[in-house]
Design an enzyme around this catalytic site. Structure first.
Site, PDB file in Angstrom:
ATOM      1  N   HIS A 482       0.847  -1.192   0.000  1.00 62.70           N
ATOM      2  CA  HIS A 482       0.000   0.000   0.000  1.00 62.70           C
ATOM      3  C   HIS A 482       0.881   1.240   0.000  1.00 62.70           C
ATOM      4  O   HIS A 482       1.993   1.227   0.523  1.00 62.70           O
ATOM      5  CB  HIS A 482      -0.925   0.004   1.211  1.00 62.70           C
ATOM      6  CG  HIS A 482      -2.107  -0.897   1.054  1.00 62.70           C
ATOM      7  ND1 HIS A 482      -3.393  -0.511   1.354  1.00 62.70           N
ATOM      8  CD2 HIS A 482      -2.202  -2.168   0.593  1.00 62.70           C
ATOM      9  CE1 HIS A 482      -4.230  -1.508   1.099  1.00 62.70           C
ATOM     10  NE2 HIS A 482      -3.523  -2.536   0.649  1.00 62.70           N
ATOM     11  N   GLU A 483       0.367   2.310  -0.614  1.00 66.20           N
ATOM     12  CA  GLU A 483       1.100   3.575  -0.785  1.00 66.20           C
ATOM     13  C   GLU A 483       2.385   3.404  -1.590  1.00 66.20           C
ATOM     14  O   GLU A 483       3.308   4.214  -1.474  1.00 66.20           O
ATOM     15  CB  GLU A 483       1.415   4.243   0.570  1.00 66.20           C
ATOM     16  CG  GLU A 483       0.204   4.677   1.350  1.00 66.20           C
ATOM     17  CD  GLU A 483      -0.362   3.585   2.230  1.00 66.20           C
ATOM     18  OE1 GLU A 483      -1.582   3.568   2.458  1.00 66.20           O
ATOM     19  OE2 GLU A 483       0.435   2.731   2.698  1.00 66.20           O
ATOM     20  N   GLU A 501      -2.220  -1.388  -3.475  1.00 65.83           N
ATOM     21  CA  GLU A 501      -3.271  -0.376  -3.331  1.00 65.83           C
ATOM     22  C   GLU A 501      -3.029   0.676  -4.415  1.00 65.83           C
ATOM     23  O   GLU A 501      -3.608   0.611  -5.472  1.00 65.83           O
ATOM     24  CB  GLU A 501      -3.221   0.237  -1.934  1.00 65.83           C
ATOM     25  CG  GLU A 501      -4.299   1.277  -1.689  1.00 65.83           C
ATOM     26  CD  GLU A 501      -4.005   2.093  -0.454  1.00 65.83           C
ATOM     27  OE1 GLU A 501      -4.966   2.434   0.250  1.00 65.83           O
ATOM     28  OE2 GLU A 501      -2.830   2.404  -0.190  1.00 65.83           O
ATOM     29  N   GLU A 507     -10.991   2.746   1.993  1.00 62.29           N
ATOM     30  CA  GLU A 507     -10.788   3.501   3.238  1.00 62.29           C
ATOM     31  C   GLU A 507     -11.237   4.953   3.108  1.00 62.29           C
ATOM     32  O   GLU A 507     -11.657   5.572   4.083  1.00 62.29           O
ATOM     33  CB  GLU A 507      -9.325   3.420   3.669  1.00 62.29           C
ATOM     34  CG  GLU A 507      -8.342   4.088   2.718  1.00 62.29           C
ATOM     35  CD  GLU A 507      -6.895   3.808   3.085  1.00 62.29           C
ATOM     36  OE1 GLU A 507      -6.660   2.830   3.789  1.00 62.29           O
ATOM     37  OE2 GLU A 507      -6.020   4.576   2.667  1.00 62.29           O
TER      38      GLU A 507
END
Length: 712
Positions: A482-483, A501, A507
């Site tokens: 993620h990120e 992600e 989210e």
């Protein structure tokens, strides 16, 4: 006079000899490569005689050494063709056809002691890929890239679905506009995000999805991003020209190269049908096959987790205590518990029990390890050690409990963007996972990157993400990042890096919300590069339900959430809502329990970016099919043509549909479920509510079951 004419003829002929033409296997695409009078490389692309890319320059500017911009002559050309089939380890199709014609152009700079580079073009039936190559040679060993000057000179003021150019985040909401409107919309589109570094000039990120006024769908991205910074695109709103803008490092350079070397592929996927864009496998085909000898341990996963409760329930946090200014050397058992820690033995056991009862493979647990008290916003290097649990999390006890229930626990490694700290501790962290039965990890990079001054999408971090994937493979660990930098098809080369992600996911439904059209755009943009851990399956969409004072809502119907399991491809799919919400709607939850995560084939039935998508998929190794259809804020009728089914056979289709009174903002939980008999001749016309959807499971049934059901 005759000599003069001969001289003029020869002078005109020489540049012509520098031009090369290549066609795609189906003859729909034509690529023309040529050198301009000053020796600048240039290319253009047409599709069915329509201009896609008008003459556009190519070149790379160096820092401290002569550039690869002009002064070239064509010293050699080679053409070749490839037509073969390969099988991915997991994916949307069991087999993928790889069919292209190739042109390899060697360009030499005589005034640079015959230094040469190559540009390799591959023309597929779905578009173009090309890259720069820098062979090892006496006069070219090391160089520093100041900027890449690849142009995409578009043929008109196209409609574009875009997020602002940025060095650190891909998590912007999408804006839909004309190319010419980007400059005036850029400031509004650049919303506040935890760590960001927007490009000040008008620019967009890739994958960049466009539609021309004459009906062409055009997608620009890159493939096989290795040892190179990610590419953004500067936009000239007057001429409609896009130009590459690479992510810099801490001192402003773009890339450090040593021959042999090459750039990533620059990709242009084109069709007059939107469905063909989603069906394209061009980016995957441009990535190298994996070199892993054993891939038997890489398996698709369906999971639940201690995650969504941190965003909506108001009862849980990642941190164990309310302390601040903590150090990894502190004795956390002396801290006063806040009473709101989510990753407790008791709570995790509830999720393990739920997973075991309902057939899920794994449970993600976030907040299990020390350091969450002051993890974000402090540019702190030693935030987590990835091996020390909080006092109320029993690693070995929970590992044994999960194993007895035949459930895996997914490790969570939030790095707080401290990549240096993570790399130093990486082997210990992975060995800790192996010792305790974990075979998958979710990594996170929230915040500003350490080394300080580096960016999430720069060369240093691109190499970091790949290093993590390679090192994880040594321990037979799968990675969900993620990120991280947006994907470019590297899940073919590093198949254990099986999800990312790298976009605005679920989210954000708890942090301002997502537009109803958002997930009708993502498959045309972010998912072009690879699978996304979107974390769908939210049944309780009105978040005021939790009594925390939030009036936020998830901007979909419940059925649209079901459809995501088909429209948002990933070999890693989460049932993201709280377990108790699934127990309130057990009949709808059945679709999530049934739906596959790996596929033999995919059929894109209908699509229009920003408006709607309907996709059918065949489950890997089973006579089961699943359909998902979604729409934006507009009600519409989805058309499901069942011609993908085997002819002459009957199946039971369970149709999950929005209720007659359903809408995402008023009655999101209104739905119907019905069963019908379908064949390859059946056609379903299904109304979708505002930001609604349809989901269908198709299975073989007993004759006794078939005779009692209506036929579609």
């Amino acid at each position: 006079m005759r000599k003069l004419l001969l001289f003029l003829f020869t002078w005109v002929l020489i540049p012509l000899l520098q031009a090369q033409t290549l066609t795609s296997p189906d003859k729909n695409f034509t690529l023309k490569f040529e050198l301009k009078a000053n020796g600048t490389p240039s290319y253009q692309l047409t599709y069915k005689n329509k201009p896609v890319i008008k003459p556009s320059n190519l070149g790379i500017e160096n820092n401290g050494s002569p550039s690869f911009m002009n002064g070239f002559f064509v010293s050699e050309t080679k053409t070749s063709s490839v037509k073969d089939v390969w099988e991915p380890i997991y994916g949307e199709q069991k087999t993928i056809q790889n069919n292209y014609n190739e042109l390899l152009v060697t360009l030499t700079q005589k005034d640079q002691k015959n230094r040469f580079i190559r540009i390799r073009f591959r023309l597929f039936n779905d578009g173009l890929g090309f890259r720069y190559e820098f062979p090892k040679q006496e006069n070219l060993k090391y160089f520093v890239i100041k900027e890449e000057h690849t142009e995409f000179n578009l043929a008109g003021d196209h409609k574009i679905f875009w997020i602002p150019g940025d060095y650190d985040t891909n998590e912007y909401p999408y804006t839909t506009s004309k190319l010419s409107e980007i400059p005036k919309l850029q400031k509004k589109a650049t919303v506040q995000i935890t760590a960001q570094q927007p490009i000040p000039t008008p620019s967009v990120q890739t994958p960049s999805m466009m539609k021309s006024t004459d009906g062409l769908y055009i997608n620009i991205h890159e493939a096989a991003l290795i040892n190179y910074p990610a590419m953004n695109l500067e936009v000239d709103a007057k001429t409609f020209k896009m130009k590459s803008h690479l992510v810099p490092d801490a001192v402003g350079n773009k890339g450090y190269m040593q021959t042999d070397a090459q750039s990533p592929w620059r990709t242009v996927v084109v069709s007059d049908k939107a469905t063909n864009i989603l069906a394209s496998k061009l980016i995957l085909n441009l990535n190298e096959p994996t070199q892993y000898k054993d891939v038997s341990w890489i398996k698709p996963v369906k999971y639940v987790g201690v995650w969504w409760e941190y965003f909506v329930a108001g009862k849980s946090t990642w941190a164990y205590s309310s302390e601040n200014n903590v150090r990894l050397t502190d004795d956390f058992s002396t801290f006063k518990p806040s009473g709101r820690h989510g990753a407790t033995v008791e709570n995790v056991k509830k999720y393990i029990d739920f997973a075991a009862e309902h057939g899920f493979d794994a449970v993600l647990v976030e907040g299990w390890n020390i350091g969450w008290e002051d993890w974000i916003g402090n540019w702190k290097e030693e935030v987590f050690d990835f091996t020390t649990p909080y006092p109320d999390f029993d690693v070995k006890g929970l590992a044994k409990y999960a194993a007895n229930k035949k459930v895996k626990i997914i490790m969570h490694h939030e790095t707080s963007a401290s990549a240096t700290n993570y790399e130093r501790r990486l082997d210990r962290a992975f060995q800790f996972m192996v010792d305790n039965g974990y075979n998958a990890v979710k990594t996170g990079y929230v915040g500003q990157i350490i080394p300080r001054g580096e960016h999430h999408d720069g060369q240093w971090m691109v190499n970091h993400y790949i290093h993590v994937a390679r090192r994880a493979a040594d321990y037979k660990i799968m990675v969900n990042s993620h990120e991280a930098v947006r994907p470019t098809g590297l899940h073919r080369t590093f198949p254990n890096w099986f999800a990312q992600e790298s976009a605005r996911g679920t989210e954000f439904e708890a942090m301002g919300g997502l537009a109803p059209e958002h997930t009708t755009i993502l498959p045309f943009t972010r998912l072009m590069g690879g699978p996304m851990d979107y974390t769908p399956g939210i049944f309780q969409t009105d978040l005021s339900y939790y009594g925390t004072g939030s009036n936020q809502r998830v901007n979909t119907t419940l059925v649209k959430q079901l459809a995501y399991y088909v429209t948002m491809y990933s070999p890693l799919q989460m049932a993201a809502d709280l377990p108790e919400n699934y127990l309130r709607f057990p009949d709808a939850f059945q679709f999530i329990k049934d739906v596959a995560v790996d596929w033999d084939d995919t059929y894109v039935l209908e699509a229009e970016p920003g408006d709607y998508i309907t996709i059918a998929r065949k489950a890997k190794g089973k006579d089961e099919w699943y359909v998902g259809g979604i729409t934006d804020e507009n009600q519409r009728t989805a058309t499901v043509n069942f011609s993908f089914l085997p002819k002459g056979k009957q199946y039971i289709a369970t149709i999950y549909a929005d209720g007659a009174d359903a809408s995402y903002d008023k009655k999101p939980q209104s739905y119907t479920i019905r069963k019908v008999v379908v064949t390859s001749k059946s056609i379903l016309k299904q109304k979708l509510a505002s930001s609604g959807g349809v989901a269908v499971s198709i299975k073989e049934g007993k004759k006794s079951d078939l005779k009692d059901l209506p036929k579609l």
